[in-house]
Design an enzyme around this catalytic site. Structure first.
Site, PDB file in Angstrom:
ATOM      1  N   LYS A 256      -5.081 -13.562  -5.089  1.00  0.00           N
ATOM      2  CA  LYS A 256      -6.427 -12.837  -6.208  1.00  0.00           C
ATOM      3  C   LYS A 256      -5.185 -11.537  -6.568  1.00  0.00           C
ATOM      4  CE  LYS A 256      -9.142 -14.252  -3.122  1.00  0.00           C
ATOM      5  NZ  LYS A 256      -8.913 -14.058  -1.770  1.00  0.00           N
TER       6      LYS A 256
ATOM      7  N   LYS B 233       4.109 -14.918  -3.452  1.00  0.00           N
ATOM      8  CA  LYS B 233       3.303 -16.216  -3.542  1.00  0.00           C
ATOM      9  C   LYS B 233       1.678 -15.873  -4.601  1.00  0.00           C
ATOM     10  CE  LYS B 233      -0.480 -15.195  -1.473  1.00  0.00           C
ATOM     11  NZ  LYS B 233      -1.487 -15.448   0.037  1.00  0.00           N
TER      12      LYS B 233
ATOM     13  N   LYS C 281       1.246  -0.881  -0.210  1.00  0.00           N
ATOM     14  CA  LYS C 281      -0.047   0.115  -0.483  1.00  0.00           C
ATOM     15  C   LYS C 281       0.941   1.576  -0.130  1.00  0.00           C
ATOM     16  CE  LYS C 281      -4.295  -1.652   1.145  1.00  0.00           C
ATOM     17  NZ  LYS C 281      -5.076  -1.854   0.639  1.00  0.00           N
TER      18      LYS C 281
HETATM   19  P1  TYM Z   1      -7.827 -15.792   1.670  1.00  0.00           P
HETATM   20  O1  TYM Z   1      -8.656 -15.336   0.486  1.00  0.00           O
HETATM   21  O2  TYM Z   1      -6.877 -14.885   0.865  1.00  0.00           O
HETATM   22  O3  TYM Z   1      -7.144 -17.224   1.137  1.00  0.00           O
HETATM   23  C1  TYM Z   1      -8.531 -18.321   1.242  1.00  0.00           C
HETATM   24  C2  TYM Z   1      -7.246 -19.098   0.820  1.00  0.00           C
HETATM   25  O4  TYM Z   1      -6.316 -19.998   0.186  1.00  0.00           O
HETATM   26  C3  TYM Z   1      -4.813 -19.765   0.545  1.00  0.00           C
HETATM   27  N1  TYM Z   1      -4.380 -19.688  -0.073  1.00  0.00           N
HETATM   28  C4  TYM Z   1      -3.476 -20.421  -0.659  1.00  0.00           C
HETATM   29  N2  TYM Z   1      -2.532 -20.951  -0.615  1.00  0.00           N
HETATM   30  C5  TYM Z   1      -1.016 -21.872  -1.230  1.00  0.00           C
HETATM   31  N3  TYM Z   1      -0.764 -20.989  -1.976  1.00  0.00           N
HETATM   32  C6  TYM Z   1      -1.408 -19.509  -2.634  1.00  0.00           C
HETATM   33  N4  TYM Z   1      -1.229 -19.217  -3.358  1.00  0.00           N
HETATM   34  C7  TYM Z   1      -2.657 -19.175  -1.643  1.00  0.00           C
HETATM   35  N5  TYM Z   1      -3.272 -17.882  -1.779  1.00  0.00           N
HETATM   36  C8  TYM Z   1      -4.310 -17.628  -0.285  1.00  0.00           C
HETATM   37  C9  TYM Z   1      -4.891 -19.004   1.723  1.00  0.00           C
HETATM   38  O5  TYM Z   1      -3.912 -19.984   2.349  1.00  0.00           O
HETATM   39  C10 TYM Z   1      -6.245 -19.099   2.483  1.00  0.00           C
HETATM   40  O6  TYM Z   1      -6.222 -20.196   3.189  1.00  0.00           O
HETATM   41  N6  TYM Z   1      -7.909 -14.519   5.427  1.00  0.00           N
HETATM   42  C11 TYM Z   1      -8.234 -15.519   5.484  1.00  0.00           C
HETATM   43  C12 TYM Z   1      -9.976 -15.923   5.023  1.00  0.00           C
HETATM   44  C13 TYM Z   1     -10.571 -16.286   6.181  1.00  0.00           C
HETATM   45  C14 TYM Z   1     -10.331 -17.306   7.256  1.00  0.00           C
HETATM   46  C15 TYM Z   1     -10.887 -17.691   8.542  1.00  0.00           C
HETATM   47  C16 TYM Z   1      -9.025 -18.839   7.312  1.00  0.00           C
HETATM   48  C17 TYM Z   1     -10.943 -15.418   7.500  1.00  0.00           C
HETATM   49  N7  TYM Z   1     -11.548 -16.642   7.898  1.00  0.00           N
HETATM   50  C18 TYM Z   1     -10.169 -18.449   9.477  1.00  0.00           C
HETATM   51  C19 TYM Z   1      -9.207 -19.883   7.960  1.00  0.00           C
HETATM   52  C20 TYM Z   1     -10.282 -19.284   9.175  1.00  0.00           C
HETATM   53  C21 TYM Z   1      -8.106 -15.912   3.842  1.00  0.00           C
HETATM   54  O7  TYM Z   1      -6.533 -15.991   3.834  1.00  0.00           O
HETATM   55  O8  TYM Z   1      -8.197 -15.645   2.696  1.00  0.00           O
END
Ligand code: TYM
Length: 340
Positions: A204, A201, A120
């Protein structure tokens, strides 16, 4: 005697188009997990608010897109609770309470926060306070359901550790209120990397679409992106798994392993002597076939909005019933007096 299954909780934030990283890192495991755990799969729309602004219509769409992908990945609403985070207000309530048991210094140590503020700052965007408090809302999500296991990618490991620390701190003061959750992280595929920058990494929110394979990519994009994925200049070219020396090749191997359901070690035997260009064709072929079939199922669900809304509505009611119990217990312990 009926033994309860361990509770499993996971979520994705609908902050953009889902990537193959989201799928491989966590969602691919969700379907089979339903047999061994009591599963709750949440769409973390409140988390998504930390990055989406003035775009209510797109958030609406992204929530239903994400829900459709949950179903396309095999999550069954008759076996699991599927719900939208903002529909269960207990998440926001516990979030505040846990804020009062979290330390500023521990939040400052969160790698994801540090990376985000760096991004940011370099793009001169403002940093909102919710970005800092983000992991506490995650802790609330998890702790409300007495969760035992949280399947996530590598990047979320630190947030689960923080959740345990907050829970432990609370338990030390008020008795055994919270179950201490553990993260479930696979050996391979827990950190899918960007195609052009394989030390970063896949995300999205990446501004360069060539870095990312989206779950909705068409065959031409998949071909173009994988063909251009960075490998290395080892001569003669040799395919083996080494994240430090060969990040690009190792990343493609992890992707191939996930979509073929073959162990990396088995793939390496099969790929012995294969040139990089041929290897990429194989990856393109399997990723395209896999995404094509996932997309068919996705579009099938996505075209039926009333069904999606019903699932989210039913899921919210079930999630509320469970989360109310934990919250009531916490209110009582804290002396938050109620008169009914
Ligand atoms: P988000 O939407 O960023 O990611 C969702 C899940 O995808 C995994 N992930 C990946 N795994 C492997 N390689 C990658 N390049 C990659 N990018 C993303 C993330 O590790 C995640 O498991 N904050 C969380 C969402 C959330 C959550 C929770 C998860 C909100 N509350 C409670 C578990 C428990 C998240 O990372 O969203």
């Amino acid at each position: 005697m009926i033994l309860n299954k361990p509770v499993l909780f996971s979520a994705v934030q609908p902050s953009g188009n889902l990537t193959i990283g989201n799928y491989i890192g966590t969602m691919r495991h969700w379907s089979s997990m339903q047999n061994n755990y009591d599963c709750l799969y949440c769409i973390a729309d409140l988390h998504a608010l930390t990055s989406i602004k003035n775009n209510i219509f797109s958030l609406n769409t992204l929530i239903l897109d994400t829900l459709s992908f949950y179903l396309a990945c095999g999550v069954d609403p008759n076996k699991s609770i599927i719900f939208i985070q903002s529909h269960v207000h207990q998440h926001s309530q516990l979030n505040w309470i846990l804020n009062c048991f979290s330390e500023f210094s521990e939040l400052l140590r969160m790698t994801q926060f540090k990376t985000k503020i760096h991004e940011k700052k370099t793009s001169e965007k403002t940093i909102n306070a919710a970005l800092f408090n983000y992991p506490i809302l995650m802790a609330a999500d998890i702790l409300l359901y007495q969760t035992n296991f949280v399947p996530v990618g590598q990047d979320q490991k630190q947030h689960i550790e923080l959740t345990r620390n907050i829970a432990q701190r609370f338990n030390n003061l008020y008795g055994s209120i919270f179950t201490l959750p553990e993260s479930l992280i696979s050996q391979y595929g827990s950190k899918i990397m960007s195609l052009l920058e394989p030390k970063k990494k896949m995300s999205k929110s990446d501004i360069n679409y060539k870095n990312v394979i989206y779950l909705l990519d068409d065959i031409y994009s998949i071909k173009f992106k994988i063909k251009n994925a960075v490998t290395d200049s080892e001569i003669p070219s040799k395919i083996y798994y080494d994240i430090d020396k060969k990040p690009g090749i190792s990343n493609l191997l992890e992707i191939l392993s996930a979509v073929t359901h073959k162990d990396v070690k088995i793939l390496l035997k099969e790929l012995d002597g294969v040139m990089y260009s041929e290897f990429k064709k194989i990856v393109i072929d399997y990723v395209s076939k896999f995404l094509n079939s996932l997309q068919k199922s996705y579009y099938n669900y996505r075209s039926n909005e009333s069904y999606l809304k019903k699932i989210a509505y039913d899921g919210a009611i079930k999630a509320q019933l469970k989360s109310k119990k934990t919250l009531k217990n916490i209110y009582d312990k804290l002396g938050l007096i109620r008169f009914h």
